[in-house]
Design a protein around this motif. Structure first.
Motif, short mmCIF file in Angstrom:
data_model
loop_
_atom_site.label_atom_id
_atom_site.label_comp_id
_atom_site.label_asym_id
_atom_site.label_seq_id
_atom_site.Cartn_x
_atom_site.Cartn_y
_atom_site.Cartn_z
N TYR A 1 -4.36 5.51 -1.36
CA TYR A 1 -4.86 6.55 -0.50
C TYR A 1 -5.56 7.28 -0.08
O TYR A 1 -7.05 7.50 0.05
CB TYR A 1 -3.71 7.58 0.46
CG TYR A 1 -2.63 6.53 1.01
CD1 TYR A 1 -2.60 6.37 2.52
CD2 TYR A 1 -1.82 5.52 0.48
CE1 TYR A 1 -1.67 5.67 3.16
CE2 TYR A 1 -1.01 4.88 1.09
CZ TYR A 1 -1.26 4.89 2.88
OH TYR A 1 -0.02 4.50 3.38
N ALA A 2 -5.80 8.24 -1.79
CA ALA A 2 -6.68 9.21 -2.27
C ALA A 2 -7.57 9.52 -2.76
O ALA A 2 -8.92 9.86 -3.58
CB ALA A 2 -6.35 10.73 -2.12
N GLY A 3 -7.51 7.86 -3.36
CA GLY A 3 -8.83 7.70 -4.67
C GLY A 3 -10.40 6.62 -3.82
O GLY A 3 -10.80 7.28 -2.62
N ALA A 4 -11.14 6.42 -4.78
CA ALA A 4 -12.46 5.97 -4.76
C ALA A 4 -11.88 5.18 -3.63
O ALA A 4 -10.43 4.43 -4.54
CB ALA A 4 -12.81 6.24 -5.55
N ASN A 5 -12.82 4.62 -2.52
CA ASN A 5 -12.49 3.51 -2.05
C ASN A 5 -11.32 3.82 -1.52
O ASN A 5 -10.83 2.21 -0.96
CB ASN A 5 -12.38 2.32 -3.20
CG ASN A 5 -14.32 1.31 -2.99
OD1 ASN A 5 -14.98 1.98 -2.23
ND2 ASN A 5 -14.50 1.47 -3.96
N GLY A 6 -10.76 4.63 -1.01
CA GLY A 6 -9.50 4.78 -0.59
C GLY A 6 -8.91 5.21 0.34
O GLY A 6 -9.86 5.02 1.11
N ILE A 7 -8.11 4.40 0.76
CA ILE A 7 -7.60 4.31 2.99
C ILE A 7 -8.31 5.30 3.64
O ILE A 7 -9.15 5.11 4.47
CB ILE A 7 -6.46 4.40 2.94
CG1 ILE A 7 -5.86 2.85 2.31
CG2 ILE A 7 -6.25 4.52 4.62
CD1 ILE A 7 -3.79 2.65 2.96
N LEU A 8 -7.90 6.63 2.94
CA LEU A 8 -8.55 7.69 3.11
C LEU A 8 -10.23 8.20 3.54
O LEU A 8 -10.44 8.97 4.41
CB LEU A 8 -7.95 9.44 2.96
CG LEU A 8 -6.22 9.54 2.73
CD1 LEU A 8 -5.55 9.98 2.37
CD2 LEU A 8 -5.84 9.05 4.74
N SER A 9 -10.88 7.32 2.75
CA SER A 9 -11.85 7.59 2.89
C SER A 9 -12.81 6.42 4.02
O SER A 9 -13.85 7.39 4.74
CB SER A 9 -13.04 6.55 1.37
OG SER A 9 -12.62 5.36 1.55
N THR A 10 -12.30 6.36 4.96
CA THR A 10 -12.86 5.32 5.78
C THR A 10 -12.23 5.68 7.03
O THR A 10 -12.50 4.55 7.94
CB THR A 10 -12.92 4.10 5.30
OG1 THR A 10 -11.80 3.23 5.28
CG2 THR A 10 -14.04 3.68 4.49
N VAL A 11 -10.92 6.17 6.89
CA VAL A 11 -9.89 5.70 8.45
C VAL A 11 -10.52 6.66 9.48
O VAL A 11 -11.25 7.65 9.54
CB VAL A 11 -8.82 7.07 7.78
CG1 VAL A 11 -8.60 7.87 7.76
CG2 VAL A 11 -7.20 6.28 8.54
N GLN A 12 -9.56 5.60 10.16
CA GLN A 12 -10.34 6.13 11.73
C GLN A 12 -8.74 7.47 12.39
O GLN A 12 -7.85 7.25 11.75
CB GLN A 12 -9.89 4.82 12.62
CG GLN A 12 -11.11 3.89 12.44
CD GLN A 12 -10.17 2.90 12.45
OE1 GLN A 12 -10.77 2.53 14.57
NE2 GLN A 12 -10.15 1.40 12.30
#
Ligand code: NAD
Length: 327
Positions: free
Chosen positions: A106-117
């Motif tokens: 979720y919160a790492g590099a390339n994690g979900i939260l880096s691009t989440v809509q």
């Protein structure tokens, strides 16, 4: 970790605005958009397969190319990272080994939260620390997205058969959307309260399960040493006040029941290493909440010994083997 009640009112204040904007930007989730699925192991693989079988377009990611490729061969779109999954999906499910993996995905590099809509609904079904679920929910909230915890009860067979029980923690207003998706993979979808409460229910259940399994193993061993026929003893216990699931449905003594791991060299079932992890989570939560759990603590130590002796891959009922081999 904040208590579930304290977390509930904390996030309710900070999310009031976000929920309103989610409601206006995305409304109810479109059923024709792709569903993201991250973590395609023993449980996640068949869960994602059930989503495909129920007609959902699915985008997947797993660090194991083999696991992702298997879903790819069933029609899923294979992505190169959690961030890539999040770019194309407004609903995402994850099923990962432990807290560290969830934080990374979720919160790492390339994690979900880096691009989440904004408005995306994320459901984590891994069994992890409730405090980490709360941490992820706050991070999601900062992106105007929704994170819910929904750990499962039922093993690999229930994952395959789509009969899992989901213990869901998250805001009331998002439960219906979560249930709509989870019903493709499970039979019982229970709303437990605010984020983290699904994990709380799950680790309470597994602490009780471990304690009762050790009790069943000790009792069966004592009776056998006293000269009782173990099958007769199991039958008596199953209709007496000592009755429990570990005795009447999952007896740890080989040869008493068919189709349980104890009668199959303790292969299959729910791994001792996973049980040990869940007992560790229960102990961390007990310490944080100042709950007195002497038997849960002893159960954790016993399962740690089993793992350290190289039995982590065996079903958790193998505690009978350990007990019966000691004096
Ligand atoms: P598993 O080890 O079989 O699968 C985990 C998958 O996650 C693997 O495919 C692995 O490659 C993948 N993964 C690991 N790190 C990743 C990352 N950074 N990004 C993407 N993928 C990653 O585990 P499982 O048995 O499927 O269990 C998953 C969760 O479900 C655990 O939390 C477990 O406690 C819980 N659970 C398991 C059972 C069971 O019977 N196996 C039952 C109930 C709950």
């Amino acid at each position: 970790m904040l208590s579930i009640r304290a977390f509930s009112s904390h996030i309710a204040r900070s999310q009031a605005h976000a929920w309103r904007s989610i409601a206006t930007t995305s409304g109810s989730h479109a059923t024709n958009s792709k569903v993201g699925f991250i973590g395609l192991g023993n449980m996640g693989g068949p869960m994602a397969e059930n989503l495909i079988n129920k007609g959902h377009g699915v985008s997947v990611f797993d660090v194991s190319e083999e696991a992702a490729g298997r879903l790819g061969s069933l029609g899923a779109q294979v992505c190169s990272s959690p961030a890539a999954v999040a770019e194309g999906c407004d609903r995402i499910v994850s099923m990962l080994p432990n807290s560290r993996h969830v934080q990374d995905v979720y919160a790492g590099a390339n994690g979900i939260l880096s691009t989440v809509q904004p408005g995306t609904l994320m459901i984590d079904s891994s069994t992890i620390d409730p405090a980490v679920s709360q941490e992820m929910a706050l991070a999601a909230d900062a992106k105007s997205a929704v994170y819910m915890d929904a750990p499962v009860s039922g093993g690999v067979n229930a994952a395959r058969g789509g009969t899992l029980t989901f213990m869901v923690g998250g805001p009331d207003g998002k439960f219906a959307a979560a249930r709509q998706l989870l019903e493709c993979m499970g039979q019982n979808i229970v709303h437990c309260g605010a984020v983290g409460s699904g994990q709380a229910a799950k680790i309470c259940n597994n602490m009780m399960l471990a304690v009762s399994m050790i009790g069943a193993a000790e009792t069966m061993n004592l009776g056998t040493r006293l000269g009782l026929d173990p099958k007769l003893l199991a039958k008596i216990l199953a209709t007496s006040t000592g009755r429990c699931w570990a005795i009447d449905s999952y007896n740890p003594v080989p040869g008493i029941m068919e189709n349980v791991p104890s009668s199959n060299d303790y292969k299959g079932g729910f791994g001792t290493a996973l049980m040990c992890k869940d007992l560790g989570l229960a102990q961390a939560s007990a310490t944080a909440s100042e709950a007195c759990t002497p038997l849960g603590s002893a159960a954790h130590q016993i399962y740690r010994l089993l793992v350290n002796q190289g039995h982590g891959h065996l079903d958790f009922s193998a505690v009978y083997k350990y007990i019966s081999e000691h004096r």
